[in-house]
Design an enzyme around this catalytic site. Structure first.
Site, PDB file in Angstrom:
ATOM      1  N   CYS A  11       0.883  -1.057  -0.334  1.00  0.00           N
ATOM      2  CA  CYS A  11      -0.270  -0.559   0.312  1.00  0.00           C
ATOM      3  C   CYS A  11       1.196   1.275  -0.069  1.00  0.00           C
ATOM      4  O   CYS A  11       1.284   1.114   0.970  1.00  0.00           O
ATOM      5  CB  CYS A  11      -1.160   0.147   0.851  1.00  0.00           C
ATOM      6  SG  CYS A  11      -1.416   1.648   1.503  1.00  0.00           S
ATOM      7  N   CYS A  62      -0.145   3.986   2.845  1.00  0.00           N
ATOM      8  CA  CYS A  62      -0.116   3.809   4.332  1.00  0.00           C
ATOM      9  C   CYS A  62       0.035   2.442   4.300  1.00  0.00           C
ATOM     10  O   CYS A  62       0.864   1.616   4.306  1.00  0.00           O
ATOM     11  CB  CYS A  62      -1.924   4.816   4.895  1.00  0.00           C
ATOM     12  SG  CYS A  62      -3.128   3.652   3.467  1.00  0.00           S
ATOM     13  N   SER A  63      -0.935   1.667   4.791  1.00  0.00           N
ATOM     14  CA  SER A  63      -1.291   0.630   4.957  1.00  0.00           C
ATOM     15  C   SER A  63      -2.293  -0.856   5.220  1.00  0.00           C
ATOM     16  O   SER A  63      -2.587  -1.726   5.378  1.00  0.00           O
ATOM     17  CB  SER A  63      -0.229   0.255   6.452  1.00  0.00           C
ATOM     18  OG  SER A  63      -1.834   0.805   7.216  1.00  0.00           O
ATOM     19  N   CYS A  64      -2.901  -0.158   3.915  1.00  0.00           N
ATOM     20  CA  CYS A  64      -3.881  -0.984   3.464  1.00  0.00           C
ATOM     21  C   CYS A  64      -3.579  -2.200   3.226  1.00  0.00           C
ATOM     22  O   CYS A  64      -2.727  -2.957   2.797  1.00  0.00           O
ATOM     23  CB  CYS A  64      -4.993  -0.496   2.463  1.00  0.00           C
ATOM     24  SG  CYS A  64      -5.903   1.037   2.659  1.00  0.00           S
TER      25      CYS A  64
HETATM   26 FE    FE Z   1      -3.220   1.967   2.805  1.00  0.00          FE
END
Ligand code: FE
Length: 199
Positions: free
Chosen positions: A102, A105-107
């Site tokens: 991602c 961010c950190s999906c």
């Molecule tokens: Fe994300």
């Protein structure tokens, strides 16, 4: 937005606040929180994804449904929930290897993999994986993807959360779902590790 009407950022902030409060009051220690987070990152969470992968390997009809509509197929096994509403499963083949990232961010697909590991949130991984996946896989993860295979990197978002259906290893004919499941690691479903049959 989650079912409760909160974004994942808001939920993360609430969790952080609760954690700080509990540590301050001496109810838990940072080490305990890290310990349990690690169990969820490495074991409890990814076991659900591994269950889905093993079923897809032994049941072609289920695999077709999984690739067509991952949330619906996972729901057949009672797996789903927050951060998993828009999952898309990518099938590895002899010619193509998939990996996820991602960049923003950190999906991540929480219902099948648990919470994302720290390195997944690292800006280095997020930017380099897109630019030079073959190098990152080799240098950072010790995974040398065969030169003959194309590497496709998929950028997850809160709209679509990708994860990988790895290639079933050779030498596993006749294995039960439980035996197969034990081979499937979290990292193999992120696409940064192979699945290998250990004999
Ligand atoms: Fe994300």
């Amino acid at each position: 937005m989650s079912k409760a009407g909160r974004t994942s950022e808001e939920i993360a902030a609430r969790v952080k606040a609760l954690e700080s409060m509990m540590i301050e009051q001496g109810l838990v220690t940072t080490e305990m929180v890290d310990h349990y987070a690690e169990i969820y990152e490495n074991e409890v969470g990814p076991q659900l994804g591994a269950k889905v992968v093993a079923k897809a390997w032994v049941d072609p009809d289920f695999k077709a449904r999984l690739l067509d509509d991952a949330p619906a197929a996972c729901a057949e096994l009672g797996i789903g929930g927050i951060q998993g509403e828009h999952m898309v499963v990518l099938e590895d083949t002899a010619d193509v290897h998939h990996a996820i990232v991602c960049t923003l961010c950190s999906c991540y697909p929480w219902p099948v993999l648990g919470p994302p590991p720290n390195w997944y949130k690292d800006p280095q991984y997020r930017s380099r994986m897109i630019r030079e996946p073959r190098t990152v896989l080799a240098e950072e993860f010790g995974y040398d993807v065969d030169e003959s295979r194309e590497i496709r990197v998929w950028d997850s978002s809160s709209e679509i959360r990708y994860w990988v259906l790895p290639v079933r290893p050779v030498g596993t004919d006749g294995w039960t779902e439980e035996q197969l499941m034990a081979l499937v690691s979290r990292d193999s479903m992120i696409g940064v590790a192979p699945v290998e049959a250990v004999s």
